[in-house]
Design a protein around this motif. Structure first.
Motif, short mmCIF file in Angstrom:
data_model
loop_
_atom_site.label_atom_id
_atom_site.label_comp_id
_atom_site.label_asym_id
_atom_site.label_seq_id
_atom_site.Cartn_x
_atom_site.Cartn_y
_atom_site.Cartn_z
N ASP A 44 8.29 49.10 -7.71
CA ASP A 44 9.14 49.94 -7.38
C ASP A 44 9.97 51.10 -9.19
O ASP A 44 9.36 50.07 -9.80
CB ASP A 44 10.03 49.67 -6.79
N ILE A 45 9.99 52.23 -8.68
CA ILE A 45 10.29 53.18 -10.13
C ILE A 45 10.88 53.64 -9.98
O ILE A 45 11.06 54.77 -9.01
CB ILE A 45 9.19 52.93 -11.57
N THR A 46 12.09 54.08 -11.30
CA THR A 46 12.89 55.84 -10.34
C THR A 46 12.35 56.79 -11.76
O THR A 46 11.50 56.89 -12.33
CB THR A 46 14.07 55.56 -11.43
N LEU A 47 12.45 57.65 -10.91
CA LEU A 47 12.23 59.40 -11.98
C LEU A 47 11.97 59.12 -13.50
O LEU A 47 10.95 59.42 -13.65
CB LEU A 47 12.76 60.28 -10.94
N GLY A 48 12.90 58.73 -13.83
CA GLY A 48 13.49 58.46 -15.16
C GLY A 48 12.19 58.02 -16.42
O GLY A 48 11.81 58.18 -16.48
N ALA A 49 12.17 56.31 -15.27
CA ALA A 49 11.83 55.59 -16.13
C ALA A 49 9.94 55.70 -15.53
O ALA A 49 9.18 55.46 -16.47
CB ALA A 49 11.69 53.77 -15.25
N LEU A 50 9.50 56.90 -14.15
CA LEU A 50 8.02 57.01 -14.38
C LEU A 50 7.97 58.00 -15.46
O LEU A 50 7.17 58.03 -16.35
CB LEU A 50 8.02 57.47 -12.82
N GLN A 51 8.17 58.91 -16.00
CA GLN A 51 8.43 59.48 -16.27
C GLN A 51 8.43 59.48 -17.90
O GLN A 51 7.46 60.19 -19.30
CB GLN A 51 9.71 61.12 -16.88
N ALA A 52 9.32 58.19 -18.62
CA ALA A 52 8.40 57.96 -20.05
C ALA A 52 7.62 57.11 -19.71
O ALA A 52 6.64 56.84 -21.08
CB ALA A 52 10.08 56.73 -20.25
N LEU A 53 7.04 56.69 -18.58
CA LEU A 53 5.87 55.30 -18.20
C LEU A 53 4.80 56.85 -18.62
O LEU A 53 4.28 56.29 -19.57
CB LEU A 53 5.88 54.87 -17.53
N GLN A 54 4.91 57.48 -17.82
CA GLN A 54 3.75 58.27 -18.31
C GLN A 54 3.69 59.06 -19.68
O GLN A 54 2.47 59.57 -19.98
CB GLN A 54 3.92 59.75 -16.85
#
Length: 447
Positions: free
Chosen positions: A127-137
């Motif tokens: 599970d992950i939030t949108l903000g964390a996903l964008q930083a991750l990608q």
């Protein structure tokens, strides 16, 4: 069940205690967890199932029929190693999966997990939030999700997100006080803040699947269920109800009665960021109207045990799941036949809210009658309508949002993860179908 008997080498017969046309559907078909597990008689017949740990890797315990054997466990990890002599591959029905080892790990809070995946140390996140996903990608362009673009998230999870009361604990044992909480909640604000716009509000505790939506639509048309009322955010109405119960707002901004402040303790599971973020927004909304709400995380085992034993006031959860195409399974979770007193363990999520009283009994009778009817029987809709009128009046659980899960996969070392363009199976790795994902993973050769 009365029992199971062997008919021949390829046939067993399940003998039930009463007619139950839903038995195959609810126990043996669409099950993300909690389905029947076949227990080997030669291991279990002479042990006490309450105290037997079933854990001794050197002796092959637990005995598994899949392509991996349990290699070890710690407080934070579970390791499975491939069985190269797996019967499934020998028959030719399945192939031997490529991964030689799977490690399931608790890697800490969201920022730690995202950092590990950015560094190529995690292949999947639950599970992950949108903000964390964008930083991750940005840090790791090999990370993919179900959709390549917004909303990124996989379609609604079968378990919608709900705010759940212990209906035996004052003042939340009063349905009108539960409705006051409902009016204080702004689901659109929750969607925008907690989910960053990646989901939608819930008008019911069902997942938003077309077959279930049809039952709700018909109930609304018949005047048996008021989705608009449920979705109404009206803080003034919330305060009016609270005041009608004798609560008076003090100089500190909080309501109080008989020297006791109106407060609320909301527990969340430490592993589920999504529910924690929902709870944080709800706490802010309740604080605005004068309820001194707070939220706290509990370790997974503690959280579950507190729920089952009734040692909680309010929780943010998802325990109304079960139905995916027909309403009985989720509705039965509220049945009073599951009712246990506080301090006595409930059967998993089966009425762990301790909903009781005349309306709960009437609701349960309707659900029991529904359970005896064949799937698709036209009478199911009428019983559903009557039951939902009673349920909505009492509101033991507040539907909050649909659960659209952002599930990242790192393709640096492994490809073949399920996506919208390759949807051979659902993407959750914590469901019982994960063996299908195992079969489809292919090594990239990256070091």
């Amino acid at each position: 069940m009365k029992g199971v008997e062997k008919i021949d080498d390829l046939t067993v017969q399940f003998n039930l205690t009463a007619p139950n046309p839903r038995y195959p559907l609810d126990y043996w078909s669409v099950k993300i967890w909690g389905g029947p597990n076949i227990a080997p008689e030669h291991i279990w017949k002479d042990v006490d199932p309450v105290t037997f740990t079933n854990y001794d890797p050197e002796k092959g315990l637990p005995m598994c029929t899949g392509p991996y054997k349990l290699a070890g466990t710690t407080q934070t990890e579970v390791t499975w190693e491939r069985d190269d002599n797996w019967w499934g591959a020998k028959t030719g029905v399945f192939k031997l999966p490529e991964p030689e080892k799977f490690i399931w790990t608790w890697a800490g809070p969201e920022e730690t997990r995202a950092a590990l995946m950015a560094d190529g140390q995690l292949d999947s996140l639950m599970d992950i939030t949108l903000g964390a996903l964008q930083a991750l990608q940005t840090a790791n362009p090999n990370v993919i999700t179900w959709f390549t673009d917004a909303p990124y998230a996989w379609v609604p999870d079968p378990c919608s997100r709900t705010m759940e009361f212990n209906t035996l604990v004052e003042p939340w044992n009063d349905p009108e006080m539960r409705w006051a909480v409902n009016y204080a909640i702004d689901r659109n604000e929750i969607v925008n803040i907690a989910y960053e716009g990646t989901t939608l509000p819930s008008r019911h505790f069902f997942p938003a699947y077309p077959p279930l939506d049809a039952y709700i639509d018909n109930a609304i048309a018949a005047g048996a269920y008021d989705a608009d009322k449920l979705l109404t955010s009206d803080p003034a109405m919330a305060e009016e109800i609270i005041q009608s119960k004798g609560w008076v707002k003090g100089d500190d901004g909080y309501y109080a009665k008989d020297g006791k402040q109106l407060s609320m303790d909301i527990i969340t599971h430490e592993a589920f960021i999504e529910k924690q973020r929902i709870a944080a927004v709800v706490v802010e909304q309740l604080q605005r109207i004068g309820i001194n709400a707070s939220t706290r995380n509990e370790a997974g085992g503690t959280w579950a045990e507190d729920f089952w034993m009734g040692n909680f006031e309010v929780k943010m959860g998802w325990q109304t799941c079960g139905s995916v195409n027909e309403p009985w399974a989720s509705m039965d979770t509220f049945n009073t036949r599951w009712l246990k007193p506080i301090g006595e363990r409930a059967a998993d999520a089966q009425n762990s809210w301790r909903w009781s009283g005349e309306k709960a009994e009437a609701y349960s009778a309707l659900v029991d009658e529904m359970g005896t009817l064949p799937l698709g029987d036209p009478k199911v809709q009428d019983l559903f309508n009557q039951a939902m009128t009673l349920w909505e009046e009492e509101l033991p659980v507040i539907p909050i949002t649909q659960a659209k899960k952002i599930i990242p996969f790192d393709t640096t070392y492994w490809t073949g993860w399920p996506t919208y363009d390759n949807q051979y199976i659902h993407p959750p790795t914590w469901w019982q179908h994960f063996h299908v994902i195992m079969q489809n993973l292919q090594a990239t050769g990256a070091q």
